[in-house]
Design a protein around this motif. Structure first.
Motif, PDB file in Angstrom:
ATOM      1  N   UNK A  33      31.873 -24.863  34.039  1.00 30.55           N
ATOM      2  CA  UNK A  33      32.591 -24.098  33.018  1.00 30.55           C
ATOM      3  C   UNK A  33      33.952 -24.705  32.705  1.00 30.55           C
ATOM      4  N   UNK A  34      34.647 -25.163  33.745  1.00 27.91           N
ATOM      5  CA  UNK A  34      35.989 -25.702  33.530  1.00 27.91           C
ATOM      6  C   UNK A  34      35.967 -27.023  32.759  1.00 27.91           C
ATOM      7  N   UNK A  35      34.943 -27.834  32.977  1.00 30.49           N
ATOM      8  CA  UNK A  35      34.831 -29.083  32.214  1.00 30.49           C
ATOM      9  C   UNK A  35      34.611 -28.789  30.729  1.00 30.49           C
ATOM     10  N   UNK A  36      33.832 -27.759  30.432  1.00 31.16           N
ATOM     11  CA  UNK A  36      33.612 -27.377  29.036  1.00 31.16           C
ATOM     12  C   UNK A  36      34.904 -26.806  28.449  1.00 31.16           C
ATOM     13  N   UNK A  64      22.798 -21.148  27.255  1.00 26.74           N
ATOM     14  CA  UNK A  64      23.947 -21.449  28.111  1.00 26.74           C
ATOM     15  C   UNK A  64      25.221 -21.517  27.265  1.00 26.74           C
ATOM     16  N   UNK A  65      25.118 -22.054  26.059  1.00 22.52           N
ATOM     17  CA  UNK A  65      26.277 -22.116  25.167  1.00 22.52           C
ATOM     18  C   UNK A  65      26.799 -20.710  24.868  1.00 22.52           C
ATOM     19  N   UNK A  66      25.905 -19.794  24.533  1.00 23.93           N
ATOM     20  CA  UNK A  66      26.321 -18.418  24.247  1.00 23.93           C
ATOM     21  C   UNK A  66      26.965 -17.784  25.481  1.00 23.93           C
ATOM     22  N   UNK A 218      22.296 -24.796  35.660  1.00 19.32           N
ATOM     23  CA  UNK A 218      23.176 -23.644  35.442  1.00 19.32           C
ATOM     24  C   UNK A 218      22.357 -22.444  34.968  1.00 19.32           C
ATOM     25  N   UNK A 219      21.483 -22.664  33.988  1.00 18.35           N
ATOM     26  CA  UNK A 219      20.654 -21.584  33.457  1.00 18.35           C
ATOM     27  C   UNK A 219      19.717 -21.032  34.526  1.00 18.35           C
ATOM     28  N   UNK A 220      19.151 -21.918  35.346  1.00 17.02           N
ATOM     29  CA  UNK A 220      18.209 -21.494  36.388  1.00 17.02           C
ATOM     30  C   UNK A 220      18.906 -20.662  37.469  1.00 17.02           C
ATOM     31  N   UNK A 221      19.997 -21.185  38.003  1.00 16.17           N
ATOM     32  CA  UNK A 221      20.658 -20.488  39.105  1.00 16.17           C
ATOM     33  C   UNK A 221      21.407 -19.238  38.646  1.00 16.17           C
TER      34      UNK A 221
END
Length: 291
Positions: A33-36, A64-66, A218-221
């Motif tokens: 999240x922080x990199x984004x 994931x974007x949303x 990210x989406x999976x976990x």
């Protein structure tokens, strides 16, 4: 037991694809999240008070974007008004199912949703187009129609900008595709984090440096609700062959994806290179090409 390379205290649960380092889930969520967030603020993608349309297909990238846009908007008080914008291409057995996932995300994140369709905009569905032209180059038609549909949907929403889920893998693939096709002008432009800067509704790519594998993890976990089926027409696309090449390079050298992007960022297109002329529709005023 391997410890997380970031916090040095918790047990490492995964190997991060981007760095090949062991990391715990809490640290992975944080650095992801922080990199984004850093990509957003370092490129000054948003201004407070803007209306942002999130291009939502129901797939992993847009879901994931949303999720991340909602989280970062709340955490860092971006002050953005967020919407979901979906396109119904009219692909039976694919888009109808993925739009059901978008409807679930609408409820999960409490975001307004606008769906625009090829049928309403153009009088054709993608299934009918493929039936008419065959399965060769149909992704080219779909890409043009989809970009135009997103623009029209964003206008209806009164959006200032569109954010898309294009990730680092997508961009690296586009770089190689333009190289292989000798498309010199787009070779220098395809890595821009903002496209259509001079249009009424620019497009932004907050995932420009985000690996596809990390989006999936990210989406999976996080147990996000997303649609994982590939478009029934995509196996015939030229991009698929380039994608296989990128994946093979990533296995040998994980940094290859970012390296391709950084290399393209340094390309300086000579003045004598023929540049496509950007035109606007005389009826609706929207751009006819996206460069």
């Amino acid at each position: 037991m391997k410890l997380c390379n970031t916090c040095k205290t918790k047990r490492a649960m995964i190997i991060r694809p981007k760095t090949s380092q062991p990391i715990c889930l809490e640290c992975f969520y944080s650095v992801f999240e922080e990199e984004i967030h850093y990509t957003i603020i370092s490129n000054k993608l948003f201004n407070r008070g803007e209306k942002i349309a999130i291009a939502a297909s129901g797939g992993k990238d847009s879901t994931v974007l949303a999720h991340v846009m909602c989280e970062l908007n709340r955490r860092y008080d971006y002050g953005l008004e967020l919407f979901l914008l979906s396109v119904d291409e009219g692909i039976r057995g694919y888009r109808d199912d993925s739009l059901a996932t978008v409807e679930k995300n609408k409820k999960t994140y409490g975001l307004p949703l606008k769906v625009v369709s090829y049928r309403d905009l153009y009088g054709w569905t993608m299934d009918e187009i493929v039936q008419a032209i065959g399965k060769t180059n149909n992704c080219t038609f779909c890409g043009v129609f989809r970009r135009q549909a997103l623009d029209r949907g964003a206008v209806l929403l009164g959006a200032d900008k569109i954010v898309t889920g294009h990730n680092a893998d997508d961009i690296a693939e586009t770089v190689l595709m333009n190289l292989l096709r000798g498309d010199y002008f787009r070779l220098g432009k395809c890595v821009d984090i903002v496209t259509g800067r001079d249009s009424s509704i620019p497009r932004l790519k907050p995932f420009k440096y985000t690996y596809e594998k990390e989006i999936v993890m990210y989406a999976y976990h996080k147990k996000l609700d997303y649609f994982a089926t590939e478009c029934v027409y995509s196996p015939n696309a030229y991009r698929g062959h380039v994608r296989e090449l990128i994946k093979d390079l990533e296995l040998i050298r994980p940094s290859a994806i970012i390296d391709v992007i950084h290399s393209a960022e340094q390309i300086d297109v000579r003045g004598e290179v023929k540049i496509p002329k950007k035109q606007t529709c005389t009826v609706c005023g929207l751009s006819l090409i996206h460069i």
